[in-house]
Design a protein around this motif. Structure first.
Motif, mmCIF file in Angstrom:
data_model
loop_
_atom_site.group_PDB
_atom_site.id
_atom_site.type_symbol
_atom_site.label_atom_id
_atom_site.label_comp_id
_atom_site.label_asym_id
_atom_site.label_seq_id
_atom_site.Cartn_x
_atom_site.Cartn_y
_atom_site.Cartn_z
ATOM 1 N N GLU A 118 -55.085 -9.832 11.989
ATOM 2 C CA GLU A 118 -54.576 -10.252 10.682
ATOM 3 C C GLU A 118 -55.374 -11.434 10.125
ATOM 4 O O GLU A 118 -55.410 -11.647 8.902
ATOM 5 C CB GLU A 118 -53.101 -10.628 10.802
ATOM 6 N N LYS A 119 -55.994 -12.154 11.031
ATOM 7 C CA LYS A 119 -56.828 -13.290 10.595
ATOM 8 C C LYS A 119 -58.256 -12.851 10.307
ATOM 9 O O LYS A 119 -59.133 -13.686 10.043
ATOM 10 C CB LYS A 119 -56.834 -14.378 11.670
ATOM 11 N N GLY A 120 -58.487 -11.535 10.408
ATOM 12 C CA GLY A 120 -59.814 -11.010 10.074
ATOM 13 C C GLY A 120 -60.839 -11.179 11.168
ATOM 14 O O GLY A 120 -62.049 -11.174 10.886
ATOM 15 N N LEU A 121 -60.426 -11.282 12.422
ATOM 16 C CA LEU A 121 -61.355 -11.585 13.518
ATOM 17 C C LEU A 121 -61.839 -10.358 14.286
ATOM 18 O O LEU A 121 -62.604 -10.498 15.244
ATOM 19 C CB LEU A 121 -60.699 -12.572 14.489
ATOM 20 N N GLU A 122 -61.404 -9.146 13.887
ATOM 21 C CA GLU A 122 -61.836 -7.964 14.644
ATOM 22 C C GLU A 122 -63.345 -7.745 14.549
ATOM 23 O O GLU A 122 -63.974 -7.395 15.556
ATOM 24 C CB GLU A 122 -61.092 -6.720 14.171
ATOM 25 N N PRO A 123 -63.983 -7.940 13.388
ATOM 26 C CA PRO A 123 -65.450 -7.789 13.359
ATOM 27 C C PRO A 123 -66.155 -8.740 14.331
ATOM 28 O O PRO A 123 -67.135 -8.357 14.976
ATOM 29 C CB PRO A 123 -65.802 -8.111 11.904
ATOM 30 N N LEU A 124 -65.647 -9.966 14.450
ATOM 31 C CA LEU A 124 -66.244 -10.919 15.391
ATOM 32 C C LEU A 124 -66.071 -10.406 16.820
ATOM 33 O O LEU A 124 -67.004 -10.480 17.634
ATOM 34 C CB LEU A 124 -65.587 -12.296 15.238
ATOM 35 N N ALA A 125 -64.896 -9.892 17.127
ATOM 36 C CA ALA A 125 -64.652 -9.363 18.473
ATOM 37 C C ALA A 125 -65.614 -8.229 18.780
ATOM 38 O O ALA A 125 -66.160 -8.139 19.889
ATOM 39 C CB ALA A 125 -63.207 -8.887 18.594
ATOM 40 N N ASP A 126 -65.851 -7.346 17.796
ATOM 41 C CA ASP A 126 -66.762 -6.222 18.007
ATOM 42 C C ASP A 126 -68.183 -6.709 18.248
ATOM 43 O O ASP A 126 -68.900 -6.180 19.121
ATOM 44 C CB ASP A 126 -66.734 -5.287 16.791
ATOM 45 N N ILE A 127 -68.591 -7.724 17.496
ATOM 46 C CA ILE A 127 -69.942 -8.266 17.664
ATOM 47 C C ILE A 127 -70.111 -8.853 19.061
ATOM 48 O O ILE A 127 -71.082 -8.575 19.764
ATOM 49 C CB ILE A 127 -70.227 -9.345 16.593
#
Length: 748
Positions: A118-127
């Motif tokens: 919800e905080k928009g951190l999934e792209p960072l996790a994927d990277i």
């Protein structure tokens, strides 16, 4: 062909046709006893065990198929069902594998990973997860957003780790790898809860205990769980943490410390608790199954104990202060008379009691005297034997476990509404001598006293397992429809409580059944129920001699043709060995009736309605040995096996307290399963090893004196613990009334 059929055939090493035919019969409402006895041609002569296994397995697989359908539908409704995922779900062979595949799509409460997304951190996790050799802090700085609650780099990386941890936990292959590690290398670790040392003395050997999950015997698994439930010990179940982390890091970590931290978090916070719960449940299930199997085998032996047969019986429920309750029963077990006598202390009215017993034996033409084995049993037995009764009257001590439960039950109240519990209990003692099976089916099997940890196992599975045993025993012996109780008829193939009650009501209103065909007039006993039940019901005085046999009515025409071909009647064929020897079975083979059924028919004609139980043999305890104080170390005594556990057998030697023959003392040779050496109700000879009057413990041996290797301290410690658990379990089998009787006997 149904894939489940193929799978069962492989698992049970059975033919596809056998499994398919058995499942079809079960689906049509046929019972296990009926299929095994009367449909041998269809199933290829599968026995009850194999048919029961097929029944249970098809139920399990169909339940899994229902769950599979629910999972597929749920994922499809989310718009996330791919062809590859559907293929994996369709191929899943265990419920655990199914649930692992479903886990990423399963609706769940709000998790730390969801908050991070919800905080928009999934792209960072994927990277971070996919490209581990990067400048993590530089990438994380791009996701700082105070409005979304990401104040700094550390918060961004922490949120990304939460997402990665959830992905790792939901990876199906990883979960399976860690599950196998827990199952193969997991260790039960038990520790006493501080301050519980005194309260939990009976569990003292588990105060500091560790044991591999894979090899932990069922009784210790159940004992540890019981101690944990009673809040005496804490119990953990896991492998070495380093081994689990090594496997996960080897799979997921390729350089990034952030992924390494996520792996550790995934294991400790998510995967370990989940796997520990799974393994605890699976080990409990295995322990339950073993305990239920022990109970079921003991129950089978008890139910199939040799009956004395139709005899006029005087039954005595012995006692001291309240006297001995006496009942007289006719050959069918009908109560004719009841009274009380006082041959023992403190009243000691020996002469009056003796005259009463002698009078009753003469008046009711008594053929056997049954004496309960509870309080005052040996004293009452000695009193009866001193009366000089005719030698034709057998005096037999009967195991009364569960009699008090029956006497207070609704069944007993309905049967004897005008008599109190003492009379009902004495009647039960007398009837279980003449026909143990017919009487014991009235009692909840858990109250009969032959179980092991029955209060700790899954109660639904226990009931199903025990019901299977009762049904198997009742149908193996057969039931006389004109004398059987409703409770006994309830267990006949195809009947159940309602139809059983209708049979009794019809019998009461119209008199005894004269033919099996007359059963069709009973309300709700339709063609299917008649098909399933008829072969197991007997009518001793029927005009058609086949009605008192196990030959099914559907085969009456075959027997009539056999007799006609030999120029005799069916009755003559049953009585004449020479005539039966002339039957050429091949002449009667049809598309539906083959040699297995024809062989059964001819065997049944030779001994119609034969009882598979052994012949009754009288037994007597050693005279003069009536109390634990009478026992001496080294003394050899006759005894009767009353209960069997995984680690030994309890034997009644006539002193009001069963002794334990530990598994290490059952035989001169190694014993891995007590049931291979002894059976419930078996008559044995034992030697006294130890008598502890303070704790009321008796240790016995069936080994030759001086035989067997010396046991290590660790083995002896384990033996002591198992003996303690066995004694406690044997006491747990008793009702409160029976426990009070035991205490009164101990401290009288």
């Amino acid at each position: 062909m149904d894939n489940n059929i193929k799978r069962i055939a492989v698992e049970l090493s059975a033919g596809l046709g056998q499994v398919e035919a058995t499942v079809k019969l079960l689906d049509e409402g046929a019972t296990v006893p009926f299929i095994s006895r009367y449909r041998k041609e269809v199933t290829g002569s599968l026995d009850e065990v194999a048919i029961s296994q097929i029944r249970d397995r098809i139920e399990q697989l169909r339940e899994m198929d229902k769950r599979r359908e629910t999972i597929l539908r749920t994922i499809d409704e989310q718009g996330k069902l791919t062809d590859e995922l559907k293929k994996k779900i369709d191929a899943a062979e265990t419920m655990a594998e199914l649930e692992d595949l479903y886990l990423p799509y399963k609706p769940k409460r709000r998790t730390k990973a969801q908050v991070a997304r919800e905080k928009g951190l999934e792209p960072l996790a994927d990277i971070i997860f996919d490209e581990q050799n990067i400048d993590v802090e530089a990438e994380a700085a791009k996701f700082i957003d105070a409005e979304k609650g990401v104040e700094d780099i550390e918060q961004a990386m922490a949120g990304a780790r939460d997402i990665i941890a959830e992905k790792i936990n939901e990876d199906q292959e990883s979960r399976q790898e860690i599950r196998e590690l827990f199952e193969k290398q997991g260790v039960f670790t038990a520790k006493v809860i501080p301050g519980k040392e005194e309260e939990g003395q009976k569990y003292k050997d588990y105060f500091e205990w560790s044991e591999g999950v894979e090899n932990a015997p069922s009784h210790r698994v159940l004992a540890m769980r019981r101690a944990e439930k009673e809040m005496i010990i804490s119990l953990n179940c896991s492998p070495e943490e380093g081994d689990a982390l090594f496997k996960l890091e080897d799979r997921f970590v390729h350089g990034s410390d952030q992924v390494r931290l996520a792996v550790r978090d995934a294991y400790k916070r998510l995967m370990k608790p989940s796997m520990e719960t799974e393994v605890r449940l699976s080990s409990k299930k295995r322990a339950d199954e073993e305990a239920i199997n022990v109970f079921a085998e003991n129950l089978r032996q008890l139910l199939l104990a040799a009956p004395l047969g139709q005899k006029s019986v005087l039954a005595i429920d012995p006692g001291f202060r309240t006297g001995c309750k006496v009942v007289c029963l006719d050959k069918q077990g009908k109560l004719l008379y009841n009274t009380a006598i006082f041959p023992n202390e403190p009243q000691k009215q020996t002469a009056k009691a003796g005259a009463e017993v002698a009078y009753l034996c003469d008046k009711y033409n008594i053929e056997a005297i049954a004496i309960g084995n509870g309080t005052a049993s040996r004293e009452t037995e000695a009193f009866v034997k001193s009366l000089g009764l005719p030698s034709k009257i057998q005096v037999i001590v009967v195991n009364e476990s569960g009699a008090s439960v029956y006497s207070a039950s609704e069944v007993a109240r309905n049967e004897f509404p005008d008599h109190d519990v003492t009379v009902r209990g004495a009647v039960s003692i007398g009837r279980r001598l003449t026909d143990p099976l017919a009487e014991l089916v009235k009692i909840d099997p858990k109250s009969i006293g032959v179980g092991q940890y029955q209060h700790d196992v899954d109660q639904t599975s226990l009931k199903k397992g025990l019901d299977d045993v009762v049904i198997s025993c009742v149908n193996a012996v057969g039931v006389e429809v004109n004398t059987a109780s409703k409770e006994l008829l309830t267990y006949v193939s195809g009947l159940g409580a309602t139809i059983a009650g209708n049979i009794v009501n019809y019998r009461n209103e119209n008199g005894p059944f004269k033919t099996r065909a007359e059963l069709k007039k009973v309300p709700r006993l339709g063609p299917k129920a008649f098909e399933q039940a008829a072969g197991f019901l007997r009518i001793q005085d029927a005009k058609n001699p086949l009605d008192k046999s196990a030959v099914h009515p559907e085969s009456y025409d075959i027997v009539a043709k056999m007799a006609a071909d030999l120029g005799c009647s069916v009755d003559d064929l049953m009585k004449n060995d020479e005539k039966r020897g002339q039957i050429k079975l091949q002449n009667y083979v049809t598309d539906t009736v083959g040699l297995p059924t024809l062989t059964d028919i001819v065997n049944e004609l030779a001994k119609p309605g034969r009882d598979p139980r052994e012949q009754f043999e009288a037994f007597s305890f050693a005279e003069g040995i009536e109390h634990p104080e009478d026992l001496k170390i080294g003394m050899t005594l006759p005894g009767i096996v009353t209960n069997i556990t995984n680690f030994g057998a309890f034997v009644d030697v006539g002193v009001h307290q069963d002794g334990l023959v530990h598994i290490s003392e059952l035989s001169d040779s190694f014993v891995d399963d007590p049931n291979k050496v002894v059976k419930v109700h078996q008559k044995v000879e034992v030697r006294v090893l130890e008598v502890d009057l303070n704790r009321n413990r008796i240790a016995l041996s069936m080994k030759s004196e001086g035989s067997g290797p010396a046991r290590s301290k660790k083995q002896k410690r384990q033996d002591r613990q198992e003996r303690q658990e066995a004694r406690e379990e044997n006491t747990d089998n008793l009702s409160m009334e029976e426990k009070l009787k035991m205490l009164q006997s101990r401290f009288k």
